[in-house]
Design a protein around this motif. Sequence first.
Motif, PDB file in Angstrom:
ATOM      1  N   ARG A 213      -6.593   0.867  -2.093  1.00  0.00           N
ATOM      2  CA  ARG A 213      -6.020  -0.184  -2.932  1.00  0.00           C
ATOM      3  C   ARG A 213      -4.917   0.425  -3.784  1.00  0.00           C
ATOM      4  NH1 ARG A 213     -10.518  -2.807  -5.875  1.00  0.00           N
ATOM      5  NH2 ARG A 213     -10.528  -4.226  -4.088  1.00  0.00           N
TER       6      ARG A 213
ATOM      7  N   THR B 281     -13.207  -8.483  -0.101  1.00  0.00           N
ATOM      8  CA  THR B 281     -12.574  -8.085  -1.360  1.00  0.00           C
ATOM      9  C   THR B 281     -11.095  -8.437  -1.285  1.00  0.00           C
ATOM     10  OG1 THR B 281     -12.240  -6.258  -2.939  1.00  0.00           O
ATOM     11  CG2 THR B 281     -12.084  -5.719  -0.594  1.00  0.00           C
TER      12      THR B 281
ATOM     13  N   HIS C 137      -2.980  -5.230  -3.396  1.00  0.00           N
ATOM     14  CA  HIS C 137      -2.609  -4.525  -2.169  1.00  0.00           C
ATOM     15  C   HIS C 137      -3.817  -3.740  -1.667  1.00  0.00           C
ATOM     16  CE1 HIS C 137       0.917  -3.012   0.291  1.00  0.00           C
ATOM     17  NE2 HIS C 137      -0.128  -2.363   0.788  1.00  0.00           N
ATOM     18  N   ASN C 138      -4.520  -4.293  -0.705  1.00  0.00           N
ATOM     19  CA  ASN C 138      -5.630  -3.610  -0.035  1.00  0.00           C
ATOM     20  C   ASN C 138      -5.243  -3.389   1.418  1.00  0.00           C
ATOM     21  OD1 ASN C 138      -7.465  -3.780  -2.300  1.00  0.00           O
ATOM     22  ND2 ASN C 138      -7.661  -5.956  -1.824  1.00  0.00           N
TER      23      ASN C 138
ATOM     24  N   THR D  96      -7.195  -6.425   7.739  1.00  0.00           N
ATOM     25  CA  THR D  96      -6.421  -6.704   6.523  1.00  0.00           C
ATOM     26  C   THR D  96      -5.770  -8.067   6.691  1.00  0.00           C
ATOM     27  OG1 THR D  96      -5.950  -4.363   6.113  1.00  0.00           O
ATOM     28  CG2 THR D  96      -4.496  -5.960   5.068  1.00  0.00           C
TER      29      THR D  96
ATOM     30  N   GLY E 197      -2.264   4.688  -4.579  1.00  0.00           N
ATOM     31  CA  GLY E 197      -3.472   4.201  -3.963  1.00  0.00           C
ATOM     32  C   GLY E 197      -4.718   4.958  -4.379  1.00  0.00           C
TER      33      GLY E 197
ATOM     34  N   GLY F 208      -7.126  -8.310  -3.566  1.00  0.00           N
ATOM     35  CA  GLY F 208      -6.388  -7.634  -4.614  1.00  0.00           C
ATOM     36  C   GLY F 208      -4.906  -7.686  -4.334  1.00  0.00           C
TER      37      GLY F 208
ATOM     38  N   TYR G 102     -11.678   3.014  -1.917  1.00  0.00           N
ATOM     39  CA  TYR G 102     -12.845   2.208  -2.279  1.00  0.00           C
ATOM     40  C   TYR G 102     -13.681   1.983  -1.030  1.00  0.00           C
ATOM     41  CZ  TYR G 102     -10.520   1.054  -6.680  1.00  0.00           C
ATOM     42  OH  TYR G 102      -9.901   1.130  -7.904  1.00  0.00           O
TER      43      TYR G 102
END
Length: 444
Positions: free
Chosen positions: A401, A380, A384-385, A357, A409, A382, A412
């Motif tokens: 996510r 990817t 909050h991933n 992350t 959340g 976003g 994915y």
Amino acid sequence: MPLRSSLLNAVLAAFCFIGAFVVAAPEASAQLSLRIGPGGQFQPMPIAVADFSGEGDLGQRVSGIIANNLQRSGYFAPLDRSRFPERPSFDAAPRFDAWKMAGAQALVTGRVSRDPSGRLRAEFRLWDIDSGQQLTGQQYVTDANFWRRVGHIISDAVYTKITGVGGFFDTRIVFVEESGPKENRRKRLAIMDQDGANVRYLTQGENLVVTPRYSPVTQEITYMSQTEGQQPRVQVINLETGARQIVGNFPDMTSSPRFAPDGQRIVMSLQQGGNANIYLMNLGSQATTRLTSTGAIDTSPSFSPDGSQIVFESDRGGKQQIYAMNADGSNQRRISFGDGSYSQPAWSPRGDYIAFTKQHSGGFAIGIMKPDGSGERILTEGFHNESPVWAPNGQYILFFRDPGGQSGGKLYMVDVTGRVEQPVPTPSFASDPTWSPLLSETRQ
């Protein structure tokens, strides 16, 4: 190869290959192929999954699972039934020219039936439409209650034969299921099939639970649990027997557990005052080895698949970065050097990448890098991933996510090319996922 899983032994009592039809050529080498590496351009392969014959609508349900799995992988585009030129017989070669005109490059046919004892017999064949040859065919005999697993196992066989990559459909996912208002979320450990079916709960929400992690070889998970008024503790639960074990008797908080590749040891973070260091514990002897010793916060350790190396995150340099070390704690070195902070490293089961992350410019991204820190690539991004974990074939990463606000959340999965991203269905909000090994390869 002997079947090592007691669960699988109860499920699949027989396994054999089907020979090629008399009217067909012998099994072809894998002429169908997909280029799915990071540098390759590809379009999903058009594939037809015919309704399996026999046993009421069970054949249609099994073939539906196969089509859904292949579509969700991102590498296949199952044809709509309205385009099928025929309902192919399992006991005869398909009309290859007609299927080619319909746009199919591959065809899966099959049937399900009952043997005299009432057990389910499922058979399938995979055809290369262009060459007119059978690529593979197999037969499974099992208890009728396990028809969904048969669909997943056939999906894995088709996926692997065409892509050359190991399967991942005959697996389960454990995650933290979250329900209730944002300010007072109830969190329970839940387990389900990788496609979202067969959800059941492992805890009832009486304790806080976070960071579950599957053993790579057994049906066990380790996670952090906290009872109100007590220090958080790392626990292990056997998913087949329900037996639970607290890992160690430390006076301070333990967190971020992960199994070693042998499934017999756990590496974790132990807080001591304002610091945290990495420890390794043998689950059998309870012997503990300290691997790091700094005035920083070292956490989120993850073994390489050969057991020789461990990656972890540390703020010893001022902000969170990824470090690597030998499994005995020697040769500690920083491997992430990009802008922003890095956390939650996870080593691929193939050994080729480390997922992470990355927080940068107000966003959270999921990325991968090579074990030496080179070749960083964002898959990817976003708002909050978080919490990347690998599929057992090393081709997909599961994460959650959170869009913020009063929402929660969702799970994915993204493939290593970054081109395939799919939601993973859950009954409610979800976080902290972990992916099982193939059920056919686990042991007690």
